[in-house]
Enzyme design. Structure first.
Site, PDB file in Angstrom:
ATOM      1  N   LYS A  54       0.841  -1.203   0.000  1.00  0.00           N
ATOM      2  CA  LYS A  54       0.000   0.000   0.000  1.00  0.00           C
ATOM      3  C   LYS A  54       0.875   1.252   0.000  1.00  0.00           C
ATOM      4  O   LYS A  54       0.616   2.212  -0.725  1.00  0.00           O
ATOM      5  CB  LYS A  54      -0.910  -0.010   1.240  1.00  0.00           C
ATOM      6  CG  LYS A  54      -2.006  -1.070   1.169  1.00  0.00           C
ATOM      7  CD  LYS A  54      -2.712  -1.278   2.505  1.00  0.00           C
ATOM      8  CE  LYS A  54      -3.667  -2.464   2.426  1.00  0.00           C
ATOM      9  NZ  LYS A  54      -4.279  -2.836   3.709  1.00  0.00           N
ATOM     10  N   GLN A  98      -4.304  -1.284   9.989  1.00  0.00           N
ATOM     11  CA  GLN A  98      -4.197  -2.604   9.370  1.00  0.00           C
ATOM     12  C   GLN A  98      -4.780  -3.669  10.309  1.00  0.00           C
ATOM     13  O   GLN A  98      -4.421  -3.750  11.477  1.00  0.00           O
ATOM     14  CB  GLN A  98      -2.731  -2.909   9.050  1.00  0.00           C
ATOM     15  CG  GLN A  98      -2.494  -4.232   8.343  1.00  0.00           C
ATOM     16  CD  GLN A  98      -3.096  -4.270   6.934  1.00  0.00           C
ATOM     17  OE1 GLN A  98      -3.111  -3.273   6.208  1.00  0.00           O
ATOM     18  NE2 GLN A  98      -3.606  -5.424   6.545  1.00  0.00           N
ATOM     19  N   ASP A 121     -10.860   3.092   4.709  1.00  0.00           N
ATOM     20  CA  ASP A 121     -11.198   1.666   4.608  1.00  0.00           C
ATOM     21  C   ASP A 121     -12.716   1.459   4.603  1.00  0.00           C
ATOM     22  O   ASP A 121     -13.195   0.354   4.328  1.00  0.00           O
ATOM     23  CB  ASP A 121     -10.597   0.909   5.813  1.00  0.00           C
ATOM     24  CG  ASP A 121      -9.531  -0.084   5.387  1.00  0.00           C
ATOM     25  OD1 ASP A 121      -9.359  -0.270   4.170  1.00  0.00           O
ATOM     26  OD2 ASP A 121      -8.882  -0.663   6.274  1.00  0.00           O
TER      27      ASP A 121
END
Ligand code: NAD
Length: 295
Positions: A54, A98, A121
């Site tokens: 990412k 994460q 997200d």
């Protein structure tokens, strides 16, 4: 029947090029450089690989990235404190924590501490609610990537029977909501299946499109699908492969060998949904930077 092998890597490169162009325009127009901050707790090797991919992709499209590594033992309060400092940092428009987090941490509490306007997200209940209400703001990256795959490979979900296997908040549930929305990229008739679903095979055989997000290697077999199905494999499973240098290989939730013999189109693992997920995360980050101008 020859099948269409969906090249997620190539599609994601197209999207990343589009994002890079838009990042350049945003910088020119408003002197804003989109910033993505990533919080990684612990040293799980798989999470480490995802986060570095990412980071690399974000830098490549011209964004700035801040990666905060925290030890596995970090307390929930400490993680939330870091998230709150990022909420207040005007240089970072997107915040990604994460997952998974360590067992001693309440994942929901951490996600809920992210400013919903920076929740790239799309997992904050506020953003999940907007999606369910038909007014999506940040679409979770994997579902967004699946919709792009369908649209960009001439497999528009409109009017199709889409069977989703899995009901997680990251993939199964949001992709079901997304594809059943009214309008472009939606308008599908969606059936969502899970571990308690009866007659799963019958339901799968009635699918025009199958999306498998289960986490069980090769779960969907050729005899569970009909001729001409579009098969989207979200699963990323490590299985032992002593003949490989690394000692393991990655396989999906769909048994490629048998399903590809009947499919009209299929995504491989790796190289299918995975690369699209990163591209859509960056698309959300660009959007977050853009809307920050109006705050
Ligand atoms: P999860 O473990 O949260 O959910 C799995 C779902 O599968 C559950 O809803 C469960 O009801 C369902 N399920 C389990 N056994 C079943 C059965 N026998 N029959 C029918 N349904 C069953 O998983 P998740 O976070 O959604 O991830 C699923 C897979 O996708 C994993 O392999 C994960 O690594 C992968 N993943 C990939 C990406 C990507 O970018 N490609 C992103 C997220 C997750």
């Amino acid at each position: 029947m020859p099948y269409q092998l969906i090249d997620g890597k190539n599609l994601s490169t197209q999207i990343l090029n589009e994002i890079a162009e838009n990042v350049g325009e945003l910088k020119k127009r408003s002197e804003i450089t989109p910033g993505l901050s990533v919080v990684l707790v612990g040293d799980d090797p798989a999470s480490d690989i995802y986060v570095r991919s990412k980071e690399r992709a974000a830098l490549k499209v011209g964004m700035v990235v801040k990666l905060i590594r925290m030890p596995w033992q970090s307390s929930e309060d400490k993680i939330i404190e870091i998230v709150q400092s990022l909420n207040n940092d005007i240089n970072y428009h997107g915040i990604l924590v994460q997952l998974p987090l360590p067992d001693h941490v309440d994942q929901n509490r951490v996600i809920t501490s992210i400013n919903p306007l920076k929740d790239v997200d799309g997992l904050h209940p506020f953003n999940a609610g907007l999606l369910a209400a038909g007014e999506p703001r940040f679409i979770p990256a994997t579902p967004g990537g699946i919709r792009e795959i369908l649209l960009r490979t001439n497999n528009d979900p409109s009017g199709k029977h889409v069977v989703v296997i899995g009901r997680s908040n990251i993939v199964g549930r949001p992709v079901s909501n997304l594809l059943s929305l009214k309008g472009k990229g939606g308008d599908a008739t969606v059936t969502i299946c899970h571990s308690r679903t009866k007659d799963l095979t019958d339901i799968c055989r009635a699918a025009d499109v199958i999306i498998a997000a289960i986490g069980i290697p090769n779960f969907v077999k050729g005899d569970m699908v009909s001729e001409g199905v579009v098969a989207i494999d979200v699963g990323i499973n490590r299985v032992n492969a002593p003949e490989k240098k690394r000692g393991y290989m990655l396989v999906g939730d769909i048994e490629f060998e048998s399903v590809s013999r009947k499919a009209a189109a299929i995504t491989p693992v790796p190289g299918g949904v995975g690369p699209m997920t990163i591209a859509m995360l960056l698309s959300n980050t660009l959007y977050a930077a853009d809307i920050s101008r109006h705050e």
